[in-house]
Design an enzyme around this catalytic site. Structure first.
Site, short mmCIF file in Angstrom:
data_model
loop_
_atom_site.label_atom_id
_atom_site.label_comp_id
_atom_site.label_asym_id
_atom_site.label_seq_id
_atom_site.Cartn_x
_atom_site.Cartn_y
_atom_site.Cartn_z
N LYS A 22 0.76 -1.21 0.07
CA LYS A 22 0.11 -0.04 -0.21
C LYS A 22 0.80 1.00 -0.05
CE LYS A 22 -1.72 1.54 4.00
NZ LYS A 22 -1.61 2.95 4.35
N ARG A 93 -5.18 10.57 4.27
CA ARG A 93 -4.25 11.75 4.45
C ARG A 93 -3.39 11.58 3.34
NH1 ARG A 93 -3.81 14.29 8.98
NH2 ARG A 93 -1.53 14.50 8.59
N ARG A 122 0.19 14.60 13.02
CA ARG A 122 0.47 14.34 11.92
C ARG A 122 0.49 15.69 10.81
NH1 ARG A 122 -1.88 8.80 9.51
NH2 ARG A 122 0.36 8.81 8.15
N ASP A 306 4.30 0.70 12.27
CA ASP A 306 3.01 -0.18 11.58
C ASP A 306 2.86 -1.53 12.12
OD1 ASP A 306 2.29 2.14 10.32
OD2 ASP A 306 3.01 1.74 8.40
N1 EPU Z 1 6.01 14.95 10.87
C1 EPU Z 1 6.06 16.12 11.01
N2 EPU Z 1 6.02 17.07 9.94
C2 EPU Z 1 5.75 16.74 8.69
C3 EPU Z 1 5.70 15.42 8.33
C4 EPU Z 1 5.76 14.63 9.57
O1 EPU Z 1 6.35 16.69 12.21
O2 EPU Z 1 5.56 17.64 7.77
C5 EPU Z 1 6.16 14.08 11.89
C6 EPU Z 1 4.74 12.97 11.98
O3 EPU Z 1 3.89 13.89 12.99
C7 EPU Z 1 5.17 12.00 12.79
C8 EPU Z 1 6.68 11.73 12.12
O4 EPU Z 1 6.99 12.66 11.66
O5 EPU Z 1 5.31 12.14 14.33
C9 EPU Z 1 6.72 10.52 11.27
O6 EPU Z 1 5.67 10.78 10.28
P1 EPU Z 1 5.69 10.47 8.76
O7 EPU Z 1 5.71 11.46 7.92
O8 EPU Z 1 6.97 9.41 8.49
O9 EPU Z 1 4.40 9.58 8.47
P2 EPU Z 1 3.55 9.40 7.22
O10 EPU Z 1 4.57 9.86 5.83
O11 EPU Z 1 2.37 10.46 7.30
C10 EPU Z 1 3.90 7.14 6.58
C11 EPU Z 1 3.27 5.77 6.41
C12 EPU Z 1 2.37 5.39 7.72
C13 EPU Z 1 3.74 5.16 8.55
C14 EPU Z 1 4.35 6.28 8.69
C15 EPU Z 1 5.79 5.83 9.77
C16 EPU Z 1 2.30 6.22 4.02
C17 EPU Z 1 1.11 6.56 2.83
N3 EPU Z 1 2.01 6.30 5.40
O12 EPU Z 1 3.20 8.16 7.07
O13 EPU Z 1 1.66 4.36 7.53
O14 EPU Z 1 2.92 4.90 9.85
O15 EPU Z 1 4.82 6.90 7.59
O16 EPU Z 1 6.26 4.55 9.13
O17 EPU Z 1 3.46 6.06 3.71
C18 EPU Z 1 -0.15 2.73 7.81
O18 EPU Z 1 -0.12 2.30 6.66
O19 EPU Z 1 -1.00 2.11 8.63
C19 EPU Z 1 0.45 3.96 8.04
C20 EPU Z 1 -0.31 4.91 8.98
#
Ligand code: EPU
Length: 419
Positions: A22, A93, A122, A306
């Site tokens: 995914k 998101r 997030r 995850d």
């Molecule tokens: N963060 C910030 N600022 C930003 C972006 C992120 O402070 O601009 C913080 C977030 O709040 C969090 C941390 O950085 O505390 C890491 O978040 P990340 O941005 O890596 O998460 P994401 O990219 O939104 C992806 C996956 C998630 C997975 C996370 C962590 C996708 C579509 N989603 O989310 O997957 O948990 O990385 O590995 O790739 C899932 O599949 O169930 C899922 C939630």
């Protein structure tokens, strides 16, 4: 709203085929916006989030065709409007992943700002700051991120926090920017590497993906390509845990074991026997009760957030006391409260859960709150005494392809019931 009914207590036995990832499919589908020719993406899982991303592309006027094997063909030349509307972004998101490609290729993007979420705040500040440093003019208007640029330029970006979709968004934008972009403190997840490979298949010049420094030399145009998405490491890990928690023997096939090192190490610590091949892992826990394990989530290659909820489920019935520390998201413990209703002994202290294993969980009606929390409740249901009913399983359908068929194939008594 459908529910899952699970009659617990049966050790799972057999083989399961792992689907495409995914979290690689979503950025890759977003990246198709960058191409000046049609592209084809294979091994895409049939999931609600993928459908949402396809719908989002379609709303923009992009031509998308999907065949019965989920091979997705995209032609972005027909794009009419660079808008990601609130009603789609609020359901997923990851829609934010179209921001970088839209502004890089079409010079404009209006993407609804994602709000809070069930697992944490997030924010997307790092995505926005990176695009601004590359020359985009960005404002927030009526809940939308409004980005404009004639052509982005390369920049050296040091990301404040390791962010997966942030790294992906900026890498996609940089692929068509003028000059070189360097991403420091980049996410190293396999899905980031898969996206880089896809971009390179379209003619991009991306180096260093998989390390914390990614260098992108922008090109004028990206061409068509055919690409297969990598297997889903979290889905694979979830089925291996299903084998371990039930005291069974499960083989996950068509996967990449090297992407699950931290998870496989914990399974071994829990007492599972593992047989690891080039593209499969077999977990054998027959005749044994799992031992409790301590888990601390962190960016790849450390233990993935995850998989945290699934290990929490394992610890609820394991021998001993296990501690789970969640360092990525501030509110990712909702499943713990539901598992308590099934008789689990869990103490919560901030981002730490201390779980004392009990010999048996009892079935109870429980509610899914997010994708991975739902998966952990399924695991708990598989070992609980009696029939567990899981409500709000649309969360599961966002990320697990045909979960009840795959589990039934392993001998689970599981049924989807429309309510
Ligand atoms: N963060 C910030 N600022 C930003 C972006 C992120 O402070 O601009 C913080 C977030 O709040 C969090 C941390 O950085 O505390 C890491 O978040 P990340 O941005 O890596 O998460 P994401 O990219 O939104 C992806 C996956 C998630 C997975 C996370 C962590 C996708 C579509 N989603 O989310 O997957 O948990 O990385 O590995 O790739 C899932 O599949 O169930 C899922 C939630």
């Amino acid at each position: 709203m459908d529910r899952l009914h699970i009659q617990g207590g049966k050790p799972l036995e057999g083989e399961v085929r792992v689907s495409g990832a995914k979290n690689a499919s979503l950025p890759i589908l977003a990246a198709t916006l960058l191409a000046s020719e049609p592209v084809a993406v294979g091994n895409v899982p049939h999931l609600q989030d993928v459908t949402t991303m396809i719908e989002l592309l379609g709303r923009m006027g992009v031509t998308v065709t999907v065949d019965e094997r989920m091979r997705v063909e995209v032609d972005a030349r027909t794009l009419r409007q660079s808008v990601a509307p609130y009603e789609l972004v609020r359901t997923m998101r990851a829609s934010i992943l179209v921001l970088g490609p839209l502004v890089a290729r079409f010079g404009q993007a209006d993407v609804s700002l994602p709000g809070g979420c069930a697992i944490g705040a997030r924010p997307v500040n790092i995505h926005v700051a990176g695009l601004q440093a590359m020359g985009a003019d960005i404002s927030i208007e009526n809940g939308y991120i409004r980005a404009r640029a004639s052509r982005l330029h390369g920049a050296r970006l040091v990301l404040d926090t390791v962010t997966v979709t942030g790294t992906e968004n900026l890498m996609m934008a940089a692929a068509l920017a003028d000059g070189q972009t360097v991403l420091e403190n980049a996410a190293r997840e396999p899905e980031v590497v898969d996206l880089a490979d896809f971009l390179n298949a379209m003619g991009a010049k991306v180096r260093g993906a998989g390390t914390d420094k990614i260098i992108i030399d922008g090109v004028e145009k990206l061409h068509g390509a055919q690409y297969d998405v990598l297997p889903d490491r979290i889905e694979a890990g979830t089925y291996l845990l299903a084998g371990a928690i039930t005291g069974g023997h499960v083989i996950a096939r068509h996967m990449r074991p090297e992407h699950l090192d931290a998870v496989l190490a914990k399974l071994q610590e829990a007492g599972a026997k593992l047989d690891i091949g080039a593209d499969f892992v077999a977990v054998d826990m027959r005749g044994r009760r799992p031992k409790s394990v301590d888990v601390r989530t962190a960016p790849y290659p450390a233990f993935p957030t995850d998989m945290q909820a699934q290990f929490a489920a394992l610890n609820t019935v394991a021998d001993g006391v296990g501690t789970i520390i969640e360092t990525i998201f501030e509110n990712r413990f909702m499943h713990m409260l539901e598992m308590r209703r099934m008789g689990a002994e869990i103490r919560l202290e901030g981002n730490t859960a201390i779980i004392k294993g009990v010999p048996k969980l009892q079935a109870a009606p429980v509610m899914a709150t997010d994708l991975r929390a739902s998966a952990s409740l399924v695991l708990a249901g598989l070992v609980a005494e009696g029939r567990t009913e899981i409500d709000r399983i649309y969360h599961i359908d966002r990320g697990y392809e045909s979960i009840e068929e795959k589990l039934a194939g392993l001998g689970a008594e599981i049924r989807r019931v429309p309510s």
